[in-house]
Design an enzyme around this catalytic site. Structure first.
Site, mmCIF file in Angstrom:
data_model
loop_
_atom_site.group_PDB
_atom_site.id
_atom_site.type_symbol
_atom_site.label_atom_id
_atom_site.label_comp_id
_atom_site.label_asym_id
_atom_site.label_seq_id
_atom_site.Cartn_x
_atom_site.Cartn_y
_atom_site.Cartn_z
ATOM 1 N N ASP A 1 24.204 4.924 -0.716
ATOM 2 C CA ASP A 1 24.322 3.985 -1.836
ATOM 3 C C ASP A 1 23.332 2.851 -1.640
ATOM 4 O O ASP A 1 22.734 2.702 -0.575
ATOM 5 C CB ASP A 1 25.755 3.479 -2.036
ATOM 6 C CG ASP A 1 26.399 2.961 -0.770
ATOM 7 O OD1 ASP A 1 27.551 2.538 -0.848
ATOM 8 O OD2 ASP A 1 25.763 2.969 0.299
ATOM 9 N N TYR B 1 21.373 -0.763 -1.100
ATOM 10 C CA TYR B 1 21.573 -1.935 -0.252
ATOM 11 C C TYR B 1 22.431 -2.943 -1.013
ATOM 12 O O TYR B 1 22.302 -3.109 -2.225
ATOM 13 C CB TYR B 1 20.238 -2.578 0.100
ATOM 14 C CG TYR B 1 19.315 -1.708 0.932
ATOM 15 C CD1 TYR B 1 19.707 -1.241 2.183
ATOM 16 C CD2 TYR B 1 18.043 -1.369 0.472
ATOM 17 C CE1 TYR B 1 18.850 -0.456 2.950
ATOM 18 C CE2 TYR B 1 17.185 -0.587 1.242
ATOM 19 C CZ TYR B 1 17.597 -0.132 2.477
ATOM 20 O OH TYR B 1 16.757 0.641 3.231
ATOM 21 N N PHE C 1 16.282 3.777 0.412
ATOM 22 C CA PHE C 1 15.647 3.231 1.610
ATOM 23 C C PHE C 1 14.600 2.146 1.324
ATOM 24 O O PHE C 1 14.116 1.507 2.253
ATOM 25 C CB PHE C 1 15.007 4.336 2.477
ATOM 26 C CG PHE C 1 16.006 5.282 3.079
ATOM 27 C CD1 PHE C 1 16.731 4.919 4.207
ATOM 28 C CD2 PHE C 1 16.235 6.524 2.513
ATOM 29 C CE1 PHE C 1 17.662 5.787 4.768
ATOM 30 C CE2 PHE C 1 17.165 7.402 3.064
ATOM 31 C CZ PHE C 1 17.870 7.030 4.186
ATOM 32 N N HIS D 1 20.540 10.716 10.735
ATOM 33 C CA HIS D 1 20.209 9.577 9.880
ATOM 34 C C HIS D 1 19.318 8.604 10.659
ATOM 35 O O HIS D 1 19.477 8.448 11.877
ATOM 36 C CB HIS D 1 21.492 8.868 9.441
ATOM 37 C CG HIS D 1 21.293 7.912 8.309
ATOM 38 N ND1 HIS D 1 20.840 6.624 8.508
ATOM 39 C CD2 HIS D 1 21.474 8.060 6.971
ATOM 40 C CE1 HIS D 1 20.761 6.032 7.335
ATOM 41 N NE2 HIS D 1 21.128 6.870 6.386
#
Length: 230
Positions: free
Chosen positions: A72, A74, A85, A194
Site C-alpha cells: 500500500d 507510503y 516504492f 522484500h
C-alpha cells in the site's frame, strides 16, 4: 453514467479504462468509492486524489513491460505519489527504496540517485503497482480489505491474459501470492525477499532481477529498461 464521465471521474488512462471498465460498475468498487468518500470526509488520505491512478496514467496498458508489485502507499506526509516504492523529488528515499538502489548498484553498477522518484521507470514501461491504492495518513494498512485488492488482482489477471512476455517482480510473501494470477508460460515471474531492511538480506540482495528482466525482454525482441535514474 456515461463511460466518458466515469472515465474522467476515476482519472485513469483510456487504455486501462477499456480493459477495466467493467470493474468500475461492480458492487465491490461502488462500495469502495463510498468508503473513500467517507474516509476523505474524516481523515487525510494519501496519495492525493489525482494521483490515485498515477501508475496507470504513467504506464499505459499496451506499454507495460515490467510489473513491480508493492503493498500500500507510503503513509507519511508528501511521500505517496501513486507509484509503488517511489517518492517525489525532495522527499528522502525510504529504507526499502534505498535497498533497491543498493541492489541496482550490485547488479548493474548504477550509482544511487539523490532522489526517490521512479517516474523514469514508469514512463519506460515499468508498472509501479501497489495492491492497495490509498491509505489513511499515519496508519499503514488502513485501507486493506476494502476492495482495492479485488481491483488490482484483476489488473494483474488482465495483464497476464491479454499481454505476452511481461516480467513480474514479486518481492516478499505478499507479492509472491500474486503468482497464482499469472500465466508463467507466457511471462517471466521473478521472486525475491522484500527489500525492507527486515528482509533484504534474506534473498533480495543478490537477486539480480534488473539484469534478468532486461535479458528476458531482449530475448523476446523488446526494448530493455534503462534503469539509471538521473
Amino acid at each position: 453514467m456515461e463511460d466518458s464521465k466515469l472515465n474522467k471521474k476515476v482519472q485513469i488512462h483510456d487504455t486501462w479504462y477499456q480493459v477495466l471498465k467493467n470493474e468500475f460498475e461492480k458492487p465491490y468498487f461502488l462500495k469502495l468509492k463510498d468508503f473513500l468518500t467517507s474516509e476523505k470526509s474524516q481523515y487525510v488520505i494519501y496519495p492525493p486524489g489525482p494521483l490515485i491512478f498515477n501508475a496507470f496514467n504513467s504506464t499505459p496498458f499496451d506499454q507495460v513491460k515490467i510489473v513491480l508489485i508493492g503493498q500500500d502507499p507510503y503513509h507519511g506526509a508528501g511521500q505517496a505519489e501513486g507509484l509503488s516504492f517511489s517518492v517525489p523529488r525532495g522527499i528522502k528515499p525510504p529504507p526499502s527504496l534505498v535497498n533497491i538502489y543498493k541492489e541496482l548498484k550490485d547488479d548493474l553498477g548504477l550509482e544511487p540517485p539523490r532522489h526517490g522518484h521512479l517516474g523514469a521507470w514508469a514512463h519506460q514501461g515499468v508498472l509501479l503497482l501497489n495492491a492497495v491504492l490509498t491509505v489513511r495518513a499515519g496508519q499503514p494498512g488502513s485501507h486493506r480489505a476494502k476492495g482495492w485488492e479485488l481491483f488490482t488482482d484483476q489488473v494483474i489477471r488482465s495483464l497476464s491474459e491479454l499481454r505476452e512476455h511481461l516480467v513480474f517482480f514479486l518481492w516478499g510473501k505478499y507479492a509472491h501470492d500474486k503468482a497464482a494470477l499469472i500465466n508463467e508460460s507466457k511471462h517471466l515471474v521473478l521472486k525475491a525477499a522484500h527489500p525492507s531492511p527486515y528482509s533484504a538480506a534474506s534473498g533480495f540482495f543478490g537477486c539480480k532481477h534488473f539484469s534478468k528482466a532486461n535479458a528476458y525482454l531482449v530475448e523476446h525482441g523488446i526494448q530493455p529498461i534503462n534503469w539509471k535514474l538521473n
